[in-house]
Design an enzyme around this catalytic site. Structure first.
Site, PDB file in Angstrom:
ATOM      1  N   LYS A  55       6.925  -3.596 -10.624  1.00 52.10           N
ATOM      2  CA  LYS A  55       7.900  -3.917  -9.569  1.00 52.10           C
ATOM      3  C   LYS A  55       7.959  -5.431  -9.332  1.00 52.10           C
ATOM      4  CE  LYS A  55       6.364  -3.716  -5.159  1.00 52.10           C
ATOM      5  NZ  LYS A  55       6.524  -4.940  -4.361  1.00 52.10           N
ATOM      6  N   ASN A  56       6.792  -6.068  -9.240  1.00 49.64           N
ATOM      7  CA  ASN A  56       6.771  -7.480  -8.868  1.00 49.64           C
ATOM      8  C   ASN A  56       7.172  -8.413 -10.016  1.00 49.64           C
ATOM      9  OD1 ASN A  56       6.131  -6.754  -6.316  1.00 49.64           O
ATOM     10  ND2 ASN A  56       3.960  -7.363  -6.416  1.00 49.64           N
ATOM     11  N   CYS A 153       5.498  -9.644   8.696  1.00 50.43           N
ATOM     12  CA  CYS A 153       5.480  -8.269   8.196  1.00 50.43           C
ATOM     13  C   CYS A 153       4.110  -7.665   8.470  1.00 50.43           C
ATOM     14  CB  CYS A 153       5.863  -8.198   6.728  1.00 50.43           C
ATOM     15  SG  CYS A 153       4.548  -8.353   5.570  1.00 50.43           S
ATOM     16  N   ARG A 158       3.534 -14.499   6.532  1.00 51.85           N
ATOM     17  CA  ARG A 158       4.274 -14.679   5.284  1.00 51.85           C
ATOM     18  C   ARG A 158       5.523 -15.555   5.411  1.00 51.85           C
ATOM     19  NH1 ARG A 158       4.704  -9.098   2.165  1.00 51.85           N
ATOM     20  NH2 ARG A 158       4.843 -10.483   0.375  1.00 51.85           N
ATOM     21  N   ASP A 341      -3.510  -7.067  -3.791  1.00 52.85           N
ATOM     22  CA  ASP A 341      -2.776  -5.792  -3.879  1.00 52.85           C
ATOM     23  C   ASP A 341      -3.665  -4.629  -4.322  1.00 52.85           C
ATOM     24  OD1 ASP A 341      -0.494  -7.054  -3.043  1.00 52.85           O
ATOM     25  OD2 ASP A 341       0.423  -7.198  -5.022  1.00 52.85           O
ATOM     26  N   ARG A 433       8.335   2.467  -2.120  1.00 55.40           N
ATOM     27  CA  ARG A 433       8.840   1.127  -2.425  1.00 55.40           C
ATOM     28  C   ARG A 433       8.306   0.638  -3.768  1.00 55.40           C
ATOM     29  NH1 ARG A 433       8.248  -3.296   2.041  1.00 55.40           N
ATOM     30  NH2 ARG A 433       9.209  -4.352   0.285  1.00 55.40           N
TER      31      ARG A 433
HETATM   32  N1  EPU Z   1       2.634 -18.538   2.002  1.00 52.10           N
HETATM   33  C1  EPU Z   1       2.964 -19.560   2.864  1.00 52.10           C
HETATM   34  N2  EPU Z   1       4.165 -20.171   2.694  1.00 52.10           N
HETATM   35  C2  EPU Z   1       5.048 -19.828   1.720  1.00 52.10           C
HETATM   36  C3  EPU Z   1       4.691 -18.784   0.843  1.00 52.10           C
HETATM   37  C4  EPU Z   1       3.471 -18.158   1.012  1.00 52.10           C
HETATM   38  O1  EPU Z   1       2.201 -19.905   3.753  1.00 52.10           O
HETATM   39  O2  EPU Z   1       6.127 -20.413   1.636  1.00 52.10           O
HETATM   40  C5  EPU Z   1       1.344 -17.846   2.174  1.00 52.10           C
HETATM   41  C6  EPU Z   1       1.512 -16.374   2.513  1.00 52.10           C
HETATM   42  O3  EPU Z   1       1.723 -16.169   3.900  1.00 52.10           O
HETATM   43  C7  EPU Z   1       0.224 -15.778   2.001  1.00 52.10           C
HETATM   44  C8  EPU Z   1      -0.084 -16.637   0.771  1.00 52.10           C
HETATM   45  O4  EPU Z   1       0.676 -17.833   0.925  1.00 52.10           O
HETATM   46  O5  EPU Z   1      -0.768 -15.921   2.952  1.00 52.10           O
HETATM   47  C9  EPU Z   1       0.274 -16.016  -0.558  1.00 52.10           C
HETATM   48  O6  EPU Z   1       1.576 -15.477  -0.498  1.00 52.10           O
HETATM   49  P1  EPU Z   1       2.538 -15.369  -1.749  1.00 52.10           P
HETATM   50  O7  EPU Z   1       3.727 -16.234  -1.515  1.00 52.10           O
HETATM   51  O8  EPU Z   1       1.786 -15.562  -3.008  1.00 52.10           O
HETATM   52  O9  EPU Z   1       3.003 -13.844  -1.641  1.00 52.10           O
HETATM   53  P2  EPU Z   1       4.412 -13.315  -2.033  1.00 52.10           P
HETATM   54  O10 EPU Z   1       4.935 -14.102  -3.166  1.00 52.10           O
HETATM   55  O11 EPU Z   1       5.252 -13.176  -0.814  1.00 52.10           O
HETATM   56  C10 EPU Z   1       3.646 -11.636  -3.861  1.00 52.10           C
HETATM   57  C11 EPU Z   1       3.756 -10.156  -4.088  1.00 52.10           C
HETATM   58  C12 EPU Z   1       2.867  -9.432  -3.093  1.00 52.10           C
HETATM   59  C13 EPU Z   1       1.431  -9.910  -3.297  1.00 52.10           C
HETATM   60  C14 EPU Z   1       1.357 -11.424  -3.150  1.00 52.10           C
HETATM   61  C15 EPU Z   1      -0.006 -11.997  -3.435  1.00 52.10           C
HETATM   62  C16 EPU Z   1       5.993  -9.925  -4.960  1.00 52.10           C
HETATM   63  C17 EPU Z   1       7.378  -9.445  -4.770  1.00 52.10           C
HETATM   64  N3  EPU Z   1       5.143  -9.769  -3.945  1.00 52.10           N
HETATM   65  O12 EPU Z   1       4.074 -11.855  -2.529  1.00 52.10           O
HETATM   66  O13 EPU Z   1       2.955  -8.052  -3.388  1.00 52.10           O
HETATM   67  O14 EPU Z   1       0.583  -9.311  -2.364  1.00 52.10           O
HETATM   68  O15 EPU Z   1       2.301 -12.037  -4.044  1.00 52.10           O
HETATM   69  O16 EPU Z   1      -0.416 -11.667  -4.706  1.00 52.10           O
HETATM   70  O17 EPU Z   1       5.657 -10.416  -6.011  1.00 52.10           O
HETATM   71  C18 EPU Z   1       2.892  -5.758  -2.938  1.00 52.10           C
HETATM   72  O18 EPU Z   1       3.350  -5.569  -4.078  1.00 52.10           O
HETATM   73  O19 EPU Z   1       2.425  -4.834  -2.222  1.00 52.10           O
HETATM   74  C19 EPU Z   1       2.876  -7.108  -2.400  1.00 52.10           C
HETATM   75  C20 EPU Z   1       2.740  -7.367  -1.103  1.00 52.10           C
END
Ligand code: EPU
Length: 467
Positions: A55-56, A153, A158, A341, A433
């Site tokens: 998915k990701n 969320c 996030r 995850d 999801r």
């Molecule tokens: N963060 C910030 N600012 C930003 C972006 C991120 O502070 O602009 C923080 C977040 O709040 C978090 C950390 O950085 O504390 C890491 O977040 P990241 O941006 O890496 O997460 P994401 O890209 O929103 C993806 C996956 C998540 C997975 C995380 C971490 C997708 C669509 N989602 O989320 O997947 O947990 O990386 O590996 O790729 C899931 O599949 O259940 C899921 C939540």
């Protein structure tokens, strides 16, 4: 249905899911999206379970199709709700999206020839945060993008400040108003971007923006997740010039135009990991096929530490859970570390290990929602800030529990597979999801699990209000 379980002391034990009067999930008159799982624990999982596409990886790949007028064909797309949400998002912008399942083999063809509305509205973004992945490609292709801010969320705040900061570096003008972020740039300009912290979708979003920027972009402190490398592989097939994806430094030489491409999405390492833990927990002999063991190294090492026997061979992992489990601490980290995850699923396993396991969550600030539900099933878990102390082994007993997010739901399914008696998991729309037909897949290897629907409340005399 009668399912053979463990042979104990020469006596065969059978577990039977009684045929109750419960309503099948697709019965007319059931509340849409309010399905539950009914799981009776105790059966070891035996046989082969096949992993779907990630998915990701599929979500950013679909967003990447916005970067070209030509069709992008993606294979191994999982049949999960987030993919349907992304389809809606792209269609609202004016893209043509064919989503083929069944014999069409999980394929999607996306053609973004004409994009009429470069916007991701609140209604879709609030149901799926990954919608923000369209920000980079839209501003790169159309010169403007308007995306609803996702808000907090269930697992943490996030924010997307790092996506925005990176786009500003690339020359976009950003305004934030009425809950929307708007980015504008006649043409993005290559730049040096150092991420303040590692972000997966942030790296993906800016990579998609930079491929059409003028000149070179160097991004430091990038996410090294396999999903980032998979997106770069697709973009490269589309004509992008990218070096270093999958490492912490990514170099991109902007091009003026990208073309269509065909790409197969990598297997879902989190779905694979969830099945591997299921095999280990239930004392099964399970072959998890169609996965990529190289993407699972941290999990496999940790499971070996707990005493699980594993054999990775080509694109499958065999898990033999025939011995006692030992406690082992785990700490979530960015890839290649132990995935956040997989934290909830590991916690379910830790309840069945002898001794105390400390589970530390370093990525998200509020990702222990499953712990209290596991406690309701009999687990002994104490939360201290970012640490959860799981004392095992405890006998779990079936209970009514509530799924709070995608991976928390998976953890409850795992706990239910070993619990004594019946567990009813509410709000399984969370699991839908990201896990494709999980109940069918687990039933195929011996789990007693079914999906039931909840009937709409009956009208009682006066008209039912709809306020
Ligand atoms: N963060 C910030 N600012 C930003 C972006 C991120 O502070 O602009 C923080 C977040 O709040 C978090 C950390 O950085 O504390 C890491 O977040 P990241 O941006 O890496 O997460 P994401 O890209 O929103 C993806 C996956 C998540 C997975 C995380 C971490 C997708 C669509 N989602 O989320 O997947 O947990 O990386 O590996 O790729 C899931 O599949 O259940 C899921 C939540």
């Amino acid at each position: 249905m009668v399912i053979l379980t463990k042979a104990q002391g020469g006596r065969r034990i059978y577990n039977v899911l009684p045929d109750t009067e419960r309503v099948p999930a697709d019965t007319p008159g059931t509340l849409k999206g309010m399905d539950k799982f009914v799981i009776r624990g105790g059966n070891p999982l035996l046989g082969t379970v096949r992993v779907s596409g990630a998915k990701n990886a599929a979500l950013p790949a679909m967003a990447a199709a916005l970067l070209t007028e030509e069709p992008v064909i993606l294979e191994n797309i999982p049949q999960v709700r987030d993919i349907e949400t992304e389809r809606k998002l792209l269609v609202e912008m004016g893209a043509e999206v064919e989503l083929g399942y069944g014999r069409a083999q999980h394929r999607t063809t996306i053609c973004a020839r004409k994009l009429s509305r470069p916007e991701a509205g609140y209604d879709l973004v609030k149901t799926m945060r990954a919608s923000t992945l369209v920000l980079g490609p839209l501003v790169a292709r159309m010169g403007v993008a308007r995306v609803s801010l996702p808000g907090g969320c269930a697992i943490g705040a996030r924010p997307i400040n790092l996506h925005i900061k990176g786009l500003e570096k690339l020359g976009a003008t950003i305004t934030t108003e009425h809950g929307y972020v708007e980015a504008r740039a006649p043409r993005l300009q290559g730049a040096e971007i150092v991420f303040d912290r590692i972000t997966v979708t942030g790296t993906e979003d800016l990579m998609m923006a930079a491929v059409l920027a003028e000149g070179e972009t160097v991004m430091e402190n990038c996410a090294r997740e396999p999903e980032v490398a998979d997106l770069a592989a697709l973009l490269t097939k589309m004509g992008a010039k990218i070096e270093g994806a999958g490492t912490s430094t990514i170099r991109i030489h902007g091009v003026s135009k990208l073309s269509g491409a065909r790409h197969r999405i990598i297997p879902d390492r989190i779905e694979a990991g969830t099945f591997i833990v299921a095999g280990a927990l239930t004392g099964g002999d399970l072959m998890v096929s169609n996965c990529e063991p190289r993407h699972l190294t941290a999990l496999l090492q940790k499971l070996e530490e707990t005493g699980v026997k594993l054999k990775a061979d080509g694109d499958s992992v065999r898990v033999l859970g025939d011995g006692p489990l030992r406690a082992a601490d785990v700490s979530t980290e960015e890839y290649p570390g132990f995935a956040t995850d997989m934290q909830a699923q590991y916690m379910a396993l830790a309840t069945q290990a002898d001794g105390s396991s400390i589970v530390t969550e370093n990525i998200f600030e509020n990702r222990f929602m499953h712990a209290q539900e596991l406690v309701r099933m009999g687990a002994n878990i104490t939360i201290e800030g970012r640490r959860a102390i799981v004392r095992g082994k405890t006998l779990l007993s079936g209970a009514a529990v509530l799924a709070s997010d995608l991976r928390a739901s998976a953890s409850l399914v795992l706990a239910a597979l070993v619990a004594d008696g019946e567990t009813i998991i509410d709000r399984v729309y969370h699991i839908d999801r990201g896990y494709e037909r999980i109940e069918e897949k687990l039933r195929g290897v011996g789990a007693q699990m079914k999906r039931i629907g909840e009937m709409l409340p009956k009208r009682s005399g006066a008209a039912v209000g709809n306020s």
